[in-house]
Motif scaffolding. Structure first.
Motif, PDB file in Angstrom:
ATOM      1  N   MET B   1     -31.182  -9.294  -9.387  1.00 49.34           N
ATOM      2  CA  MET B   1     -30.261  -9.253 -10.514  1.00 49.34           C
ATOM      3  C   MET B   1     -29.112  -8.276 -10.279  1.00 49.34           C
ATOM      4  N   ARG B   2     -28.939  -7.902  -9.026  1.00 48.70           N
ATOM      5  CA  ARG B   2     -27.867  -6.985  -8.680  1.00 48.70           C
ATOM      6  C   ARG B   2     -26.527  -7.689  -8.845  1.00 48.70           C
ATOM      7  N   ILE B   3     -25.567  -7.021  -9.442  1.00 49.42           N
ATOM      8  CA  ILE B   3     -24.216  -7.577  -9.510  1.00 49.42           C
ATOM      9  C   ILE B   3     -23.480  -7.106  -8.253  1.00 49.42           C
ATOM     10  N   PRO B   4     -22.996  -8.015  -7.428  1.00 49.10           N
ATOM     11  CA  PRO B   4     -22.338  -7.600  -6.177  1.00 49.10           C
ATOM     12  C   PRO B   4     -21.120  -6.722  -6.449  1.00 49.10           C
ATOM     13  N   SER B   5     -20.767  -5.946  -5.441  1.00 46.71           N
ATOM     14  CA  SER B   5     -19.701  -4.968  -5.627  1.00 46.71           C
ATOM     15  C   SER B   5     -18.351  -5.636  -5.880  1.00 46.71           C
ATOM     16  N   LYS B 279     -27.313 -20.616 -21.919  1.00 48.62           N
ATOM     17  CA  LYS B 279     -27.734 -19.236 -21.660  1.00 48.62           C
ATOM     18  C   LYS B 279     -28.218 -18.533 -22.917  1.00 48.62           C
ATOM     19  N   VAL B 280     -27.471 -18.678 -24.013  1.00 48.01           N
ATOM     20  CA  VAL B 280     -27.862 -18.009 -25.259  1.00 48.01           C
ATOM     21  C   VAL B 280     -29.236 -18.475 -25.713  1.00 48.01           C
ATOM     22  N   THR B 281     -29.545 -19.739 -25.412  1.00 50.51           N
ATOM     23  CA  THR B 281     -30.833 -20.282 -25.826  1.00 50.51           C
ATOM     24  C   THR B 281     -31.958 -19.934 -24.851  1.00 50.51           C
ATOM     25  N   GLY B 282     -31.588 -19.442 -23.661  1.00 50.80           N
ATOM     26  CA  GLY B 282     -32.607 -19.115 -22.670  1.00 50.80           C
ATOM     27  C   GLY B 282     -33.163 -20.327 -21.946  1.00 50.80           C
ATOM     28  N   GLU B 283     -32.425 -21.442 -21.972  1.00 51.76           N
ATOM     29  CA  GLU B 283     -32.918 -22.661 -21.317  1.00 51.76           C
ATOM     30  C   GLU B 283     -32.598 -22.715 -19.835  1.00 51.76           C
ATOM     31  N   GLU B 284     -31.534 -21.970 -19.426  1.00 51.29           N
ATOM     32  CA  GLU B 284     -31.067 -22.093 -18.045  1.00 51.29           C
ATOM     33  C   GLU B 284     -32.110 -21.549 -17.068  1.00 51.29           C
ATOM     34  N   GLU B 285     -32.617 -20.379 -17.375  1.00 51.08           N
ATOM     35  CA  GLU B 285     -33.545 -19.720 -16.446  1.00 51.08           C
ATOM     36  C   GLU B 285     -34.927 -19.665 -17.099  1.00 51.08           C
ATOM     37  N   ALA B 286     -35.545 -20.847 -17.198  1.00 47.91           N
ATOM     38  CA  ALA B 286     -36.781 -20.981 -17.956  1.00 47.91           C
ATOM     39  C   ALA B 286     -37.926 -20.155 -17.383  1.00 47.91           C
ATOM     40  N   PHE B 287     -37.888 -19.900 -16.064  1.00 46.36           N
ATOM     41  CA  PHE B 287     -39.004 -19.189 -15.431  1.00 46.36           C
ATOM     42  C   PHE B 287     -38.663 -17.735 -15.127  1.00 46.36           C
ATOM     43  N   SER B 288     -37.446 -17.493 -14.659  1.00 53.25           N
ATOM     44  CA  SER B 288     -37.075 -16.138 -14.229  1.00 53.25           C
ATOM     45  C   SER B 288     -36.510 -15.300 -15.379  1.00 53.25           C
ATOM     46  N   HIS B 289     -36.020 -15.963 -16.428  1.00 52.19           N
ATOM     47  CA  HIS B 289     -35.397 -15.290 -17.581  1.00 52.19           C
ATOM     48  C   HIS B 289     -34.234 -14.396 -17.167  1.00 52.19           C
ATOM     49  N   THR B 290     -33.527 -14.798 -16.125  1.00 53.00           N
ATOM     50  CA  THR B 290     -32.355 -14.037 -15.678  1.00 53.00           C
ATOM     51  C   THR B 290     -31.078 -14.604 -16.301  1.00 53.00           C
ATOM     52  N   ASP B 291     -31.202 -15.190 -17.478  1.00 54.24           N
ATOM     53  CA  ASP B 291     -30.071 -15.868 -18.129  1.00 54.24           C
ATOM     54  C   ASP B 291     -28.848 -14.971 -18.308  1.00 54.24           C
ATOM     55  N   LEU B 292     -29.082 -13.679 -18.561  1.00 54.95           N
ATOM     56  CA  LEU B 292     -27.943 -12.806 -18.849  1.00 54.95           C
ATOM     57  C   LEU B 292     -27.047 -12.597 -17.627  1.00 54.95           C
ATOM     58  N   VAL B 293     -27.628 -12.738 -16.441  1.00 55.73           N
ATOM     59  CA  VAL B 293     -26.802 -12.622 -15.230  1.00 55.73           C
ATOM     60  C   VAL B 293     -25.858 -13.831 -15.148  1.00 55.73           C
ATOM     61  N   ASP B 294     -26.396 -15.010 -15.430  1.00 57.92           N
ATOM     62  CA  ASP B 294     -25.563 -16.222 -15.456  1.00 57.92           C
ATOM     63  C   ASP B 294     -24.510 -16.111 -16.557  1.00 57.92           C
ATOM     64  N   PHE B 295     -24.942 -15.619 -17.691  1.00 53.98           N
ATOM     65  CA  PHE B 295     -24.079 -15.436 -18.866  1.00 53.98           C
ATOM     66  C   PHE B 295     -22.856 -14.616 -18.452  1.00 53.98           C
ATOM     67  N   ARG B 296     -23.134 -13.475 -17.836  1.00 51.22           N
ATOM     68  CA  ARG B 296     -22.055 -12.582 -17.416  1.00 51.22           C
ATOM     69  C   ARG B 296     -21.133 -13.277 -16.406  1.00 51.22           C
ATOM     70  N   ALA B 297     -21.730 -14.015 -15.482  1.00 52.71           N
ATOM     71  CA  ALA B 297     -20.925 -14.678 -14.450  1.00 52.71           C
ATOM     72  C   ALA B 297     -20.032 -15.756 -15.080  1.00 52.71           C
ATOM     73  N   ASN B 298     -20.550 -16.487 -16.030  1.00 53.09           N
ATOM     74  CA  ASN B 298     -19.738 -17.492 -16.732  1.00 53.09           C
ATOM     75  C   ASN B 298     -18.554 -16.828 -17.437  1.00 53.09           C
ATOM     76  N   VAL B 299     -18.834 -15.702 -18.102  1.00 55.94           N
ATOM     77  CA  VAL B 299     -17.771 -14.990 -18.816  1.00 55.94           C
ATOM     78  C   VAL B 299     -16.739 -14.447 -17.821  1.00 55.94           C
TER      79      VAL B 299
END
Lengths: 410, 378
Positions: B1-5, B279-299
């Protein structure tokens, strides 16, 4: 304005159009709408502008969409701008016109201003009524918009009543909008478009659909029934009774908050009905609980619905008896509630009840004493209050230059 | 879940844009050449001229009164075209607005209350419709961004796939979310290339009968649900191969389909749609629950588009620019609460009330963002 120019009203040959023929259009529109004073014919438009907000004394429409919003900005100017935008949209929608630049005909690569699901539908007597909750004036000790001092004393935080099981997610809200119409799609369209215009300034906290009116403000029409099968609101305040409205519904400058003069206070309660147990209750007991007979609605021991009730003939804990003005020091409220059914509750029971709405001049002299009196109500075994809200509904929007909340934010 | 530099420093960029906005406003500056004057007093609102030509028009507003004032340009029906609030006594600001032919009103509101003192103006003619060189430049820069993000996601995915194929479940789990960041930032572009998106990013629940499941989420399930990479290694190879195909496509001289002004601006809106529905619903990352990383990347991806076009938006619809500035800041603030280390907390630990805050912020940004394409196309 190409899309908006062709209003739903005109497309359907709105009855007002005939009156307008030959008259100067445009300027005459509002008056034409106002001339439908009784506002009874389904499909017509109810005048948006006036000294009082529509949707209070207006003859009760068939459907409801009620929405409570939280304000998500601390920027007063932004909030006022939204109230202006909302007012313009509300004025358009109640006339059967499209919001902003319309549902079609704008820039092809941009989403249309109006969501479009009311295209082709008549105005359907749509009314939009706004109210401001206590938290708009002060939230968590914060005076977000510089209006703390303007909170009317009558806008009380409702006390806890015995039996309350209030869900915070279905209660309160900084701003409430009551949308009533004879067509559910028109009411839903109105709230949806206001919510859309409001994104970034407000967020929907909760909302409630109501499918059937349970009270009428037109005594000469059939009194509607609630989901218990009983006539409700037989002796409601009539929307045409100016004297009673002045005394019990409209706020006056002398009441303490001059910005509320001509306004009213709305109390909303989501009342869950235990339908299944009620249906297993004997007819005798049902009638005893209400204090009226089921088919005619006559008070206990009498024969016609509108016979003057003799309280001594009712059980001491009968609903009608405890709710009557003479039991409550003359307290009266204008009821405008709707039945709701939100599917089932997961235990195989109807998630149904009454979305109670009452307007009054001062909740401390209206809903609060009546609800206190109802603590002894035999009906309490079959109902539970699960949501609650109280809102100060400002006076009406006077004309095109005016907007909702102007007197509060002046 | 590291955000690259190389992750976009969103907050810093927003702050920079804000200061640019202030500079554009020309507060207290000299009247801009060619600008019409608006003199706003306590009881007057004088407009230098009544007739204008369609296109970009500039006004210089001078507050000669004693009260703080604001100036609005209204289209018929009091529809706000643009506005400028908080103009202090004795100050001068500039107002740039795109006007098409029609009748408008200028309103000065001394004390910032009431309907204001109104002046009618008329706009005639048709706006010059040439290609805006700033939009051309934004497109060029956006294409470079797409290539950069594709390269980044491939580099991260190579590390992730390496750990996965080595059977190092713990390490692969650490690298999973960050391998997706570049992809999530440019997802609308990737989605435009036929079946590439489903091959790379399909969720198990979305598969049609008989459809073969490949891509990140298959690997995600192996790591978090099964807890073993055994037998799944070839899907890591397949993912890298598919991303290679993305690289070829985005580097093509003639992209097919091409990235256009409309696809870029609508892409920003689509990224917010992705957040709102997945992402808000938590459906994207059903197993890893890393949705907020995707959320941030989309934004991040949506913000990149806006950042490249911000000057154009500011000129054509200043109110929209303000809403977007605020909207991005609010989403960023809402996300900040859930930061953990270099990444974000697991989304299954984010409660209902916090999810509502995130959903409200996404709606508050998504609505004005849906107007970006129209504003740029004006």
């Amino acid at each position: 304005m190409s899309g908006a120019g062709l209003s739903r009203r005109r497309m359907l040959g709105y009855s007002g159009a005939g009156l307008l023929a030959g008259a100067a259009a445009g300027a005459g529109l509002d008056r034409a709408v106002s001339s439908h004073g009784d506002g009874r014919s389904p499909g017509t438009a109810i005048a948006f502008h006036g000294p009082h907000q529509a949707g209070i004394a207006t003859p009760v429409q068939d459907r409801l969409h009620f929405a409570a919003f939280d304000v998500v900005t601390d920027d007063r100017a932004r909030l006022v701008r939204l109230l202006r935008d909302w007012t313009a949209a509300a004025a358009a929608m109640t006339e059967g016109r499209e919001v902003g630049g319309g549902a079609t005909g704008g820039v092809a690569v941009a989403p249309p201003d109006d969501t479009g699901e009311a295209l082709g539908l008549p105005p359907s007597r749509l009314t939009l009524t706004i109210g401001f909750g206590p938290t708009l004036f002060e939230k968590d000790g914060k005076d977000r918009f510089g209006i703390r001092e303007r909170r009317p004393a009558a806008l009380v935080d409702l006390p806890h009543f015995p039996g309350d099981a209030l869900d915070p997610d279905r209660s309160g809200g900084d701003i409430a909008v009551q949308a009533c119409a004879d067509d559910p799609q028109v009411a839903v369209h109105a709230v949806r478009n206001l919510a859309r215009i409001g994104f970034g300034v407000v967020a929907v906290r909760w909302s409630q659909l109501g499918f059937g009116k349970t009270s009428s403000t037109t005594p000469d029409t059939q009194t509607p029934r609630n989901l218990f099968g009983f006539k409700d609101g037989t002796e409601n305040i009539a929307g045409t009774d100016a004297a009673l409205l002045e005394r019990h519904v409209w706020s006056a400058a002398a009441d303490g908050a001059d910005w509320m003069a001509g306004g009213s206070y709305l109390v909303a309660r989501r009342i869950r009905m235990h339908i299944e147990t009620w249906d297993r209750t004997s007819l005798q007991e049902q009638e005893d609980i209400f204090g009226r007979d089921k088919r005619e609605g006559a008070p206990a021991g009498l024969s016609r619905e509108r016979d003057t009730p003799v309280l001594g003939r009712m059980k001491p804990d009968a609903h009608v008896r405890l709710a009557r003005p003479e039991t409550n020091g003359g307290a009266r409220i204008l009821r405008r509630g709707y039945s709701f059914t939100d599917g089932t509750d997961g235990l195989g029971r109807l998630e149904a009840g009454l979305f109670f709405i009452a307007f009054q001049r001062d909740p401390r002299k209206g809903f609060v004493p009546i609800q206190r009196s109802l603590a002894a109500d035999a009906l309490n075994e079959y109902i539970q209050h699960v949501g609650s809200g109280v809102y100060a509904c400002p006076p009406g929007v006077r004309g095109p230059g005016d907007h909702w909340g102007r007197t509060l934010f002046a | 879940m590291r955000i690259p530099s190389h992750s976009l420093a969103l907050t810093g960029a927003a702050a920079l844009s804000m200061s640019l906005l202030a500079a554009c406003g020309g507060d207290d500056g000299e009247p801009a050449a060619g600008a019409a004057t608006i003199t706003a007093g306590d009881d007057k609102c004088e407009v230098g001229k009544k007739d204008y030509t369609a296109g970009v028009n500039q006004f210089t507003v001078t507050n000669t009164g004693s009260k703080v004032t604001e100036v609005y340009v209204y289209a018929p029906g009091d529809k706000i075209v643009t506005e400028r609030e908080n103009i202090g006594p004795g100050t001068r600001v500039s107002l740039v607005v795109q006007l098409s032919a029609g009748k408008y009103q200028i309103a000065c509101k001394p004390g910032m209350v009431g309907d204001g003192i109104r002046q009618d103006i008329a706009v005639t003619g048709v706006a010059q419709k040439g290609v805006d060189p700033r939009v051309e430049k934004a497109l060029t820069e956006y294409k470079a961004y797409v290539i950069e993000q594709t390269n980044a996601t491939i580099a991260e995915t190579e590390r992730f796939a390496g750990a996965f194929k080595a059977g190092d479940v713990g390490r692969a789990k650490e690298l999973y979310a960050s391998s997706r960041i570049g992809w999530e930032r440019i997802e609308p572009v990737a989605e435009s290339f036929g079946d590439l998106d489903p091959r790379v990013d399909a969720r198990e629940a979305d598969l049609r009968p008989g459809e073969k499941w490949t891509g990140w989420h298959r690997l995600e399930k192996a790591l978090w649900k099964t807890g073993s990479t055994k037998g799944e290694e070839r899907y890591a190879d397949q993912l890298l191969k598919d991303l290679g195909e993305l690289k070829t496509k985005v580097n093509a001289v003639r992209l097919d389909p091409p990235i256009t002004q409309t696809s870029m601006t609508n892409g920003a809106k689509e990224l917010l749609d992705e957040v709102a529905t997945g992402k808000v619903t938590g459906e994207e990352e059903a197993f890893s629950h890393t949705d907020l990383v995707d959320f941030r990347a989309n934004v991040d991806g949506a913000f990149k588009v806006y950042e490249l076009l911000r000057a154009v938006v500011q000129e054509r619809d200043a109110a929209l620019a303000k809403d977007l500035d605020e909207g991005f800041t609010k989403v960023q603030d809402a996300l900040k609460k859930h930061e953990k280390g270099d990444g974000y907390v697991s989304y299954d630990t984010v409660g209902k009330a916090d999810r509502k805050v995130l959903a409200d912020a996404v709606n508050a940004l998504g609505e004005p963002l849906s107007k970006l394409a129209g504003a740029v196309a004006k």
